[in-house]
Design an enzyme around this catalytic site. Structure first.
Site, mmCIF file in Angstrom:
data_model
loop_
_atom_site.group_PDB
_atom_site.id
_atom_site.type_symbol
_atom_site.label_atom_id
_atom_site.label_comp_id
_atom_site.label_asym_id
_atom_site.label_seq_id
_atom_site.Cartn_x
_atom_site.Cartn_y
_atom_site.Cartn_z
ATOM 1 N N SER A 214 35.416 53.107 39.306
ATOM 2 C CA SER A 214 36.699 53.244 38.425
ATOM 3 C C SER A 214 36.922 54.712 38.097
ATOM 4 C CB SER A 214 36.541 52.584 37.197
ATOM 5 O OG SER A 214 37.835 52.427 36.469
ATOM 6 N N ASP A 330 41.449 43.229 42.711
ATOM 7 C CA ASP A 330 41.452 44.247 41.482
ATOM 8 C C ASP A 330 42.913 44.351 40.964
ATOM 9 O OD1 ASP A 330 41.175 46.262 39.619
ATOM 10 O OD2 ASP A 330 39.904 47.539 40.993
ATOM 11 N N HIS A 361 37.724 44.201 39.576
ATOM 12 C CA HIS A 361 37.654 45.454 39.632
ATOM 13 C C HIS A 361 36.187 45.886 39.585
ATOM 14 C CE1 HIS A 361 38.473 49.687 38.466
ATOM 15 N NE2 HIS A 361 37.608 49.715 37.081
#
Length: 605
Positions: A214, A330, A361
């Site tokens: 991320s 995601d 994710h």
């Protein structure tokens, strides 16, 4: 014994002792192209852990001094006792020192008309967490026993790092660059944030690999775009590669999945855990001036502010090898983020590969795959990774993430575009057909954000969406690539949301497996930006406009017996603004089409 004999005996003893010591020197071990766990390195109680502050080339908090980044190091004790030098695996993050609390009003209110602003949001304060010397324990247990040194750093304006967060600004690229420069002897490290006692990275070979997930996966790409020497390989996992693509979509204000009302200033507040005495000045300069003037929640247009936070625009200096990783489901950091960078890196001739899975994710490549990339580029082991003929590794539906299927590339080179046309059917479902029908009527939907996309896809009859489906598939269909939609529409108001889902029907909850659901892919657009994402113009009610845009990349096998459905609606309850219900969108069926990348092309379909 004569003096000569004594001397010879002593010399022989010294040579033997030296030989034994040399034999006992600990070094990394490699097997099948991977670094192996070495028991002498796998001694956590003996690992050397230290922290320091690396001086950067910027002053992002405006105090007249160059910012210093807080860095920690974890290394095998042999780097001290045996003079061993090892490569580095490095992860940087804005999250290590804690984040802002989730309080009422922290997100933007989305219940208002397009082109308007909701009420001012609440700005929460972060309570900094963590104590020296440990910033994080991530990556350590995996890589230190395999003959690596692990380094962490807190990004600017977070934790004990000086400066200000900018959420994608230049300082967030230059900060990891400075750490890599320090690991190569080109930048200075200090024992204290304002002291002058230097720390040298004498144990570093200078070769660095970066990874993270991320925001932590964004930073390796940010560092790589500087072209810094020593950064040999990056493995970004679900990275945010463009803050415009994260918070906007084809001119539309659109939230990331699960965070309705989030915007870039919300993320700024979320991570701003740095020096409390500097926060007010940082907030005024960055959040309340630069972001407020640049983020433009009224139009959603792409501008210089967003262009400066799009790493695709900064890739020219990049030379590091890259293994990209992302999930096709995601809906937070959407799969386009990795694909656009992967494609550009290929076009630049960089060594690159992509790992996609069917989950949401996060989700790094298998450790074995990461190991081979780090082993080759950091230890210099010739394990053939650069000669691998397959560049795409995709976890098929229902498969374990450790067992991706290898393909020559992504999208699948055998995928060819198939164009599907619409046949009338509202308020029930119309059809998707290969043959363009003769002249047809238009069909109209009425916007109502209170119905989510899943409810609209499952409904037999509703005036709040238009749905077009193929006949039941007689065999499996493999979609691979980026579907494209053209919708020719008229709006009853000067502004409207446009949402498109591609779904697999019938919608059957019992059919789901862990890696797939009925949503194939999605996309959103602002019809006001039908000419350019950089320029919007109010719609003339009743006038038709042609809006063409990409849906999110996908690689999915739709099973025989299912139907592929094109769902067109206006406000998406989970992602877009929520204007007052009632806006009418009228679609010209003759001038609307869906283009699907299908493996085998028309013959297969």
């Amino acid at each position: 014994m004569t003096n000569v004999s004594k001397y010879c005996f002593s010399l022989l003893f010294f040579i033997q002792a030296y030989a034994v010591a040399a034999q006992e020197t600990t070094t990394p071990i490699f097997k099948d192209g991977e670094a192996q766990i070495v028991e002498a390195f796998n001694t956590p109680e003996k690992w050397i852990r230290q922290d320091l502050f690396v001086e950067t080339e910027f002053d992002s908090d405006g105090d007249g001094k160059l910012d210093r980044m807080h860095v920690d190091v974890t290394r095998p004790y042999q780097t001290k006792t045996e003079g061993l030098k090892l490569p580095v695996i490095y992860e940087s993050s804005p999250y290590y020192a804690g984040v802002a609390p989730d309080v009422d009003g922290v997100f933007w209110d989305v219940k208002h008309e397009l082109g308007e602003m909701g009420p001012e949001r609440v700005n929460p304060e972060v309570t900094r967490l963590g104590e020296r010397p440990i910033i994080s324990n991530s990556q350590i247990k995996t890589w230190v026993p395999r003959g690596y040194i692990v380094v962490h750093s807190a990004s600017p304006g977070t934790g004990l790092s000086q400066g200000s967060p900018t959420v994608g600004g230049d300082n967030e690229s230059l900060a990891p660059k400075a750490v890599i420069d320090w690991l190569n002897g080109r930048a200075k490290g200090y024992t204290e944030p304002y002291g002058d006692e230097e720390v040298k990275a004498f144990w570093s070979t200078g070769k660095v690999g970066m990874t993270g997930t991320s925001y932590n996966g964004t930073i390796p790409l940010a560092a790589a775009t500087t072209g810094v020497d020593g950064l040999e390989v990056i493995i970004p996992v679900a990275p945010n590669t463009s803050y415009y693509h994260y918070y906007r979509s084809n001119g539309l204000v659109r939230s990331p999945g699960g965070y309705l009302g989030e915007d870039i200033d919300v993320l700024y507040d979320y991570i701003h855990s740095g020096d409390e005495s500097k926060r007010a000045a940082n907030n005024k300069r960055v959040r309340d001036t630069e972001m407020k003037n640049g983020m433009d929640r009224k139009t959603g247009d792409y501008n210089d502010f967003w262009a400066g936070r799009d790493y695709l625009n900064d890739m020219a200096p990049m030379k590091a090898a890259m293994l990209m990783s992302h999930g096709f489901n995601d809906w937070n950091v959407m799969p386009e983020h990795s694909y656009r960078i992967y494609k550009k890196a290929k076009d630049m001739g960089l060594e690159t590969a992509i790992y996609y899975h069917q989950f949401g994710h996060g989700g790094p490549p298998p450790v074995s795959m990461m190991n081979k990339w780090f082993t080759h580029y950091l230890h210099g082991v010739d394990n053939g990774i650069e000669n691998e003929p397959n560049k795409a590794f995709i976890v098929r539906e229902g498969d374990n993430m450790k067992n991706p299927t290898a393909y020559k590339d992504y999208p699948n080179p055998d995928a060819k575009n198939v164009t599907l046309h619409l046949t009338a059917g509202a308020p029930k479902a119309g059809g998707l057909t290969l043959t363009k029908p003769s002249s047809q009527k238009t069909e109209t939907l009425i916007d109502n954000y209170s119905f989510d996309g899943a409810a609209l896809a499952k409904a037999d009859i509703t005036e709040h969406r238009l749905l077009y489906v193929t006949p039941k598939l007689t065999k499996d269909i493999h979609i691979s690539g980026v579907p494209k939609i053209t919708v020719t529409l008229a709006s009853s108001k000067p502004a409207a949301n446009l949402s498109v889902w591609l779904v697999s029907l019938p919608w059957n909850e019992g059919r789901r497996v862990k890696t797939t659901d009925n949503i194939i892919t999605r996309g959103w657009a602002d019809p006001q930006n039908h000419k350019s994402i950089s320029e919007s113009k109010p719609l003339k009610p009743g006038k038709f406009y042609k809006v063409t845009f990409d849906l999110q990349p996908d690689d999915q096998i739709i099973k025989a017996g299912q139907q592929i459905g094109l769902l067109i609606f206006s406000s998406d309850k989970e992602y877009t603004l929520h204007p007052e219900p009632g806006t009418e969108l009228t679609v010209d069926l003759d001038e609307t089409k869906l283009v699907l990348p299908i493996v085998g092309g028309l013959e297969t379909f």
